[in-house]
Design a protein around this motif. Structure first.
Motif, PDB file in Angstrom:
ATOM      1  N   LEU A 144       0.852  -1.191   0.000  1.00 56.16           N
ATOM      2  CA  LEU A 144       0.000   0.000   0.000  1.00 56.16           C
ATOM      3  C   LEU A 144       0.887   1.241   0.000  1.00 56.16           C
ATOM      4  O   LEU A 144       1.763   1.385   0.849  1.00 56.16           O
TER       5      LEU A 144
ATOM      6  N   THR B 242       1.119   5.143   0.600  1.00 51.46           N
ATOM      7  CA  THR B 242       0.434   6.246   1.275  1.00 51.46           C
ATOM      8  C   THR B 242       1.281   7.511   1.142  1.00 51.46           C
ATOM      9  O   THR B 242       2.429   7.466   0.678  1.00 51.46           O
TER      10      THR B 242
ATOM     11  N   ILE C  78      -1.603  -3.694   6.447  1.00 51.08           N
ATOM     12  CA  ILE C  78      -2.382  -2.826   5.550  1.00 51.08           C
ATOM     13  C   ILE C  78      -3.840  -2.779   6.003  1.00 51.08           C
ATOM     14  O   ILE C  78      -4.458  -1.711   6.053  1.00 51.08           O
ATOM     15  N   ALA C  79      -4.381  -3.950   6.365  1.00 51.01           N
ATOM     16  CA  ALA C  79      -5.780  -4.008   6.801  1.00 51.01           C
ATOM     17  C   ALA C  79      -5.999  -3.177   8.059  1.00 51.01           C
ATOM     18  O   ALA C  79      -6.984  -2.427   8.171  1.00 51.01           O
ATOM     19  N   ARG C  80      -5.075  -3.284   9.014  1.00 51.17           N
ATOM     20  CA  ARG C  80      -5.207  -2.506  10.251  1.00 51.17           C
ATOM     21  C   ARG C  80      -5.151  -1.001   9.953  1.00 51.17           C
ATOM     22  O   ARG C  80      -5.923  -0.219  10.523  1.00 51.17           O
ATOM     23  N   HIS C  81      -4.240  -0.611   9.072  1.00 47.22           N
ATOM     24  CA  HIS C  81      -4.096   0.811   8.726  1.00 47.22           C
ATOM     25  C   HIS C  81      -5.390   1.343   8.091  1.00 47.22           C
ATOM     26  O   HIS C  81      -5.886   2.403   8.479  1.00 47.22           O
ATOM     27  N   LEU C  82      -5.934   0.592   7.138  1.00 46.39           N
ATOM     28  CA  LEU C  82      -7.146   1.046   6.447  1.00 46.39           C
ATOM     29  C   LEU C  82      -8.341   1.055   7.406  1.00 46.39           C
ATOM     30  O   LEU C  82      -9.202   1.929   7.319  1.00 46.39           O
ATOM     31  N   ALA C  83      -8.389   0.078   8.311  1.00 43.42           N
ATOM     32  CA  ALA C  83      -9.507   0.017   9.259  1.00 43.42           C
ATOM     33  C   ALA C  83      -9.495   1.222  10.191  1.00 43.42           C
ATOM     34  O   ALA C  83     -10.551   1.791  10.511  1.00 43.42           O
ATOM     35  N   ARG C  84      -8.306   1.630  10.616  1.00 39.45           N
ATOM     36  CA  ARG C  84      -8.221   2.781  11.524  1.00 39.45           C
ATOM     37  C   ARG C  84      -8.460   4.092  10.785  1.00 39.45           C
ATOM     38  O   ARG C  84      -8.894   5.080  11.371  1.00 39.45           O
ATOM     39  N   ALA C  85      -8.182   4.098   9.488  1.00 37.23           N
ATOM     40  CA  ALA C  85      -8.353   5.329   8.714  1.00 37.23           C
ATOM     41  C   ALA C  85      -9.817   5.582   8.371  1.00 37.23           C
ATOM     42  O   ALA C  85     -10.208   6.714   8.093  1.00 37.23           O
ATOM     43  N   GLY C  86     -10.649   4.544   8.379  1.00 43.44           N
ATOM     44  CA  GLY C  86     -12.066   4.693   8.014  1.00 43.44           C
ATOM     45  C   GLY C  86     -12.899   5.158   9.188  1.00 43.44           C
ATOM     46  O   GLY C  86     -12.470   5.155  10.339  1.00 43.44           O
TER      47      GLY C  86
END
Length: 397
Positions: A22, A24, A35-43
């Motif tokens: 990913l 950024t 990547i999944a953790r980063h996107l989950a926290r960003a949403g």
């Protein structure tokens, strides 16, 4: 693969030369779960649960996915897709590992709609994604049969709009895919069975008189065993629950639970009121008696969670939705719930639970529009319930 991911530009982003990566504004991130953790926290959607404990559970399932599912899945699927050499022993071990994983998930999901909490979390997304290729290619009808709760959960996930946008229409495997045989591998010829020479028939001897079969003396029980038998609690006879003696009802509780879990709130509540058998079922409201004592949301969640955990015997006869509501301006939390019960009275499975005494109970008038509105608000976790702001919810089913 094998070309673009080996360039100096790509290796600068991920020195392992693997996908996904990913990009950024701050830099590149590799490893799927990172990547999944980063996107989950960003949403904006709370994909990590509603409190610190649920966040820890989400992380637990992410580690479970990478440590327990991904390796055997790769070993099983790799030869089928042609990126690993087939090894029969390794494949059989991988099948056993996947069966063990599905057993653990099945037991966990037996009383839950999702892995953590009452809404889809990152745990569901990651494990559901990891199992997708298995369900597509190798987990055929026979393999899936013992894991009904996992299949129900996975079916719920793939029918969510966001999942469909990514995976499209999904089809479960009907036949287990197998790896192609290596070129030049010839089948071993079957060895012909050698006929044994027939033995000469011996003259029949006179039948000896049959010895009387002596019965073995029964093993005397130890004193401890006799004591255990003496104090063993008698099993509860089947059908002894008064609710089982009620007249048959056309309303199927499990079907309602499926409707609630798999559909939007507006669809499920419409089904509920259209199909509810008012003679065979009733709805009760419960209101917490001491909201002034609830000053922390996580403590209120723990209080409700403990209450629901002590109601296992009620699952066959009831369904409930509990809402934790913020009392604005005071910093306290109220608890209100709506319960569907078999019969017209609150069953003993509820009244014998000590926690039930912390609530006042009122039977809903199912022909009254105000009561129907309140049931809808509580079941659907509306932003406002009885004029109070919704903070958290839990479902008993």
């Amino acid at each position: 693969m094998g070309v673009d991911n080996k360039t100096p530009e790509f290796l600068a982003k991920n020195p392992l030369g693997k996908v996904p990566v990913l990009e950024t504004d701050e830099g590149s991130i590799y490893e799927s779960n990172a990547i999944a953790r980063h996107l989950a926290r960003a949403g904006w959607t709370p994909l990590f649960g509603s409190n610190d404990y649920e966040e820890a559970l989400v992380n637990q399932w992410l580690d479970f996915s990478s440590g327990e599912i991904e390796l055997p899945a790769s070993v099983w699927l790799g030869p089928i897709f042609g990126y690993l050499e087939f090894n029969a022993e390794a494949t059989n071990l991988a099948k056993g590992d996947i069966r063990k994983v599905l057993t653990i998930l099945n037991e966990h999901l037996a009383t839950r709609t999702f892995l953590v909490g009452e809404r889809i979390s990152l745990a569901d997304i990651v494990i559901g994604s990891t199992l997708t290729m298995l369900f597509t290619h190798v987990l055929d009808t026979g393999f899936r049969k013992p894991f009904t709760h996992v299949v129900r959960w996975f079916t719920t996930l793939i029918n969510q709009p966001n999942f469909k946008e990514v995976i499209g229409e999904f089809t479960f495997a009907t036949k287990m895919a197998a790896a192609a045989k290596p070129e030049g591998a010839a089948e071993q010829p079957k060895q012909q069975k050698k006929e044994k020479p027939k033995a000469e028939k011996k003259p029949e001897a006179e039948a000896a008189p049959a010895e009387k079969k002596q019965s073995k003396p029964k093993k005397k029980k130890d004193d401890d065993e006799e004591e255990e038998d003496e104090f063993k609690e008698p099993e509860e006879p089947k059908g002894s629950n008064p609710l089982d003696q009620l007249p048959p009802t056309p309303f199927v509780l499990d079907e309602w639970k499926r409707q609630y879990s798999n559909n939007d709130g507006a669809v499920s509540i419409k089904w509920f009121f259209e199909n509810l058998d008012k003679q065979g079922w009733s709805v009760y409201f419960c209101d917490f008696k001491y909201p002034e004592e609830q000053t922390a949301l996580y403590k209120t969640c723990n209080l409700v969670g403990g209450f629901l955990q002590r109601l296992d015997k009620l699952r066959k006869y009831g369904f409930g939705s509990i809402n934790i509501l913020e009392i604005e301006g005071k910093g306290n939390f109220d608890i209100q719930g709506a319960w569907l019960f078999r019969g017209q009275d609150i069953p003993a499975e509820m009244t014998t639970c000590d926690d039930s005494e912390l609530y006042t109970w009122r039977k809903a008038d199912l022909d009254n529009e105000e009561d129907k509105t309140k049931i809808t608000e509580i079941f659907n976790w509306e932003p406002k319930v009885a004029g109070k702001k919704f903070a958290q919810g839990k479902v008993f089913k």
